[in-house]
Design a protein around this motif. Structure first.
Motif, short mmCIF file in Angstrom:
data_model
loop_
_atom_site.label_atom_id
_atom_site.label_comp_id
_atom_site.label_asym_id
_atom_site.label_seq_id
_atom_site.Cartn_x
_atom_site.Cartn_y
_atom_site.Cartn_z
N TYR A 346 0.84 -1.21 0.00
CA TYR A 346 0.00 0.00 0.00
C TYR A 346 0.87 1.25 0.00
N GLN A 347 1.92 1.25 0.82
CA GLN A 347 2.82 2.41 0.84
C GLN A 347 3.52 2.56 -0.50
N GLY A 348 3.86 1.44 -1.14
CA GLY A 348 4.49 1.52 -2.45
C GLY A 348 3.57 2.16 -3.48
N MET A 349 2.29 1.80 -3.44
CA MET A 349 1.34 2.40 -4.39
C MET A 349 1.17 3.89 -4.11
N TYR A 350 1.11 4.27 -2.84
CA TYR A 350 1.01 5.68 -2.49
C TYR A 350 2.26 6.44 -2.92
N THR A 351 3.42 5.84 -2.66
CA THR A 351 4.67 6.47 -3.09
C THR A 351 4.71 6.64 -4.60
N MET A 352 4.12 5.68 -5.32
CA MET A 352 4.11 5.77 -6.77
C MET A 352 3.37 7.00 -7.26
N SER A 353 2.36 7.46 -6.51
CA SER A 353 1.63 8.65 -6.94
C SER A 353 2.56 9.85 -7.00
N TRP A 354 3.49 9.95 -6.03
CA TRP A 354 4.47 11.03 -6.05
C TRP A 354 5.51 10.81 -7.14
N ALA A 355 5.87 9.54 -7.36
CA ALA A 355 6.84 9.25 -8.41
C ALA A 355 6.28 9.55 -9.79
N VAL A 356 5.00 9.21 -10.02
CA VAL A 356 4.38 9.53 -11.31
C VAL A 356 4.29 11.05 -11.48
N ALA A 357 3.99 11.74 -10.40
CA ALA A 357 3.95 13.21 -10.47
C ALA A 357 5.34 13.76 -10.80
N ALA A 358 6.38 13.14 -10.23
CA ALA A 358 7.74 13.57 -10.55
C ALA A 358 8.09 13.30 -12.00
N LEU A 359 7.41 12.33 -12.62
CA LEU A 359 7.58 12.05 -14.04
C LEU A 359 6.82 13.04 -14.91
N VAL A 360 5.59 13.31 -14.53
CA VAL A 360 4.72 14.15 -15.35
C VAL A 360 5.02 15.64 -15.19
N ALA A 361 5.29 16.07 -13.95
CA ALA A 361 5.46 17.50 -13.67
C ALA A 361 6.56 18.16 -14.51
N PRO A 362 7.74 17.55 -14.65
CA PRO A 362 8.76 18.21 -15.48
C PRO A 362 8.35 18.33 -16.94
N LEU A 363 7.71 17.28 -17.46
CA LEU A 363 7.25 17.36 -18.85
C LEU A 363 6.22 18.46 -19.00
N MET A 364 5.31 18.53 -18.05
CA MET A 364 4.29 19.57 -18.07
C MET A 364 4.92 20.95 -17.99
N ALA A 365 5.87 21.12 -17.06
CA ALA A 365 6.50 22.43 -16.88
C ALA A 365 7.28 22.84 -18.12
N GLY A 366 8.10 21.92 -18.65
CA GLY A 366 8.89 22.25 -19.83
C GLY A 366 8.03 22.61 -21.02
N PHE A 367 6.98 21.81 -21.25
CA PHE A 367 6.11 22.06 -22.40
C PHE A 367 5.35 23.38 -22.26
N VAL A 368 4.75 23.60 -21.09
CA VAL A 368 3.93 24.80 -20.89
C VAL A 368 4.81 26.06 -20.93
N ILE A 369 5.97 26.03 -20.27
CA ILE A 369 6.83 27.21 -20.24
C ILE A 369 7.37 27.52 -21.64
N ASP A 370 7.81 26.49 -22.37
CA ASP A 370 8.36 26.71 -23.71
C ASP A 370 7.30 27.18 -24.70
N ARG A 371 6.09 26.65 -24.60
CA ARG A 371 5.04 26.96 -25.59
C ARG A 371 4.21 28.19 -25.22
#
Length: 430
Positions: A346-371
């Protein structure tokens, strides 16, 4: 004078009654965060020192997050099967080695690959830390324990952010090596001072554990709702270390400027975490989670109006209040919804939510800021915070107000090396 006495009494009540094993885990957390460098300064290292674009920096940070996604679930299973202590040791040693390597690689593909390994290694310790803390602390003390641990994280972060900003202007390599050494120190603390805390299983408990698989976690609707909302909150908070440094760098601010602004986050948490915890400890968690989601979203949203280090620091104050409330409340909810015999998964699945956010957030930031520019990024944060607030309001309806654990809690006993204060008369001091 009476106010000083009251303050001392409040601190004493906050730290009393927790077992020695908790304080060694707390010490390991503090040492680890005192050496933090990579997660905070990766974007600036790539864009200012190496001259790469915001998109490339976002891609590397996303690979760092992808490593965390992959390791989260595996580390959760290791935590349940092998134990908390061996999982922590493997994760911390691997983190130290990969962080040191990251300081020496120069090829763009090599940087991306090593960043992926750093993400895997550093994220693998989180399920074990959370599970161990839940093992060794009584249910009624967990919100307080999680708050104190979060306080240690941010005490270290406040010190390291200010120091690392100036270290980065001298040498990024020095920062990587300092983090590697401090992480090895954490591994030594774990090896010497922390016994295994995995609950001893009866035959019945072993049978129940065998029945808890990752598919079991995925079928737990309410828990997966918490995981989804945690992802949205993490997506917002991640912009403090991804979108914010990029935006400040493009606006002409230096790494030291960013270090000073973001250090306000750690300083505020160090000052306010304990009194705020005492205030929220017995309040409705649903309402607290809604408020924290809105503060997070609109706090980052206010960054759109910042034009000086002082104003950036003021916006940091707003979303920091969200962190102070959200971190212990949400972590306590996760433990409450997790069965003891499946706590690692259960803790692993919860931790994964932060890990997925760490994956998505940079892509989101780079794309939005550049465009579109950084203003759109901060507006998007406000929208996500609003959605998360509504989600918490709906999810928490019908949840019993009590603090009881999910079925299975309390039937297993922790291994004899870890004694509860009530059983051993343990002192709360390190």
């Amino acid at each position: 004078m009476s106010s000083v006495v009251r303050a001392r009494r409040a601190v004493r009540e906050t730290v009393s009654g927790l077992p020695p094993a908790f304080w060694w885990l707390w010490t390991s957390t503090l040492v680890n965060r005192l050496g933090a460098f990579v997660a905070t300064f990766m974007a600036l290292y790539l864009t200012l020192d190496r001259g790469y674009s915001a998109t490339y920096a976002g891609l590397v940070a996303a690979l760092h997050g992808l490593g965390g996604v992959i390791s989260s679930l595996g580390a959760g299973v290791m935590t349940d099967r092998l134990g908390r202590r061996p999982t922590l040791l493997v994760a911390q040693v691997a983190t130290a080695l990969s962080v040191a390597a990251l300081g020496f690689v120069r090829d763009p593909l090599a940087i991306a690959g090593v960043a992926f390994l750093v993400g895997m290694a550093s994220n693998a310790s989180r399920p074990a830390v959370q599970a161990m803390m839940a093992d060794i602390v009584r249910p009624e003390d967990r919100i307080r324990a999680f708050s104190l641990n979060y306080w240690a994280i941010n005490l270290g972060f406040a010190v390291s952010s200010m120091a690392a900003g100036f270290i980065a202007e001298y040498s990024y390599l020095a920062g990587f090596l300092i983090e590697a050494v401090m992480t090895l120190v954490c591994a030594v603390v774990v090896f010497l001072k922390l016994p295994e805390s995995k609950p001893v299983r009866s035959a019945e408990a072993a049978a129940r554990e065998a029945g808890v698989r990752l598919t079991t976690v995925l079928r737990d609707g309410r828990f997966m709702g918490v995981v989804g909302l945690s992802f949205l909150i993490a997506l917002i908070f991640q912009q403090a270390s991804v979108g914010l440094p990029i935006a400040m760098g493009e606006a002409g601010f230096t790494p030291a400027d960013y270090g000073m602004a973001i250090a306000v986050n750690g300083v505020l948490i160090v000052v306010l975490q304990i009194p705020v915890t005492r205030f929220i400890e017995h309040r409705d968690p649903g309402r607290l989670l809604v408020i924290s989601a809105l503060l997070a979203g609109y706090g980052l949203g206010l960054t759109a109006f910042a034009g000086s280090v002082g104003v950036f620091a003021l916006t940091v104050c707003v979303w920091t209040l969200a962190e102070i409330v959200n971190a212990p409340t949400q972590t306590g909810l996760v433990v409450r919804l997790s069965p003891v015999h499946g706590r690692g998964r259960y803790q692993g699945m919860y931790t994964m939510s932060w890990a997925v956010a760490a994956l998505v957030a940079p892509l989101m930031a780079g794309f939005v800021i550049d465009r579109f520019g950084s203003v759109w990024l901060w507006g998007l944060c406000a929208v996500i915070g609003t959605v998360a607030g509504l989600g918490y309001a709906l999810l928490m309806r019908g949840l019993p107000a009590g603090g009881e654990e999910k079925a299975g809690g309390g039937e297993e006993k922790a291994q004899s090396a870890v004694e509860r204060p009530a059983e051993a008369g343990a002192s709360s001091a390190v």
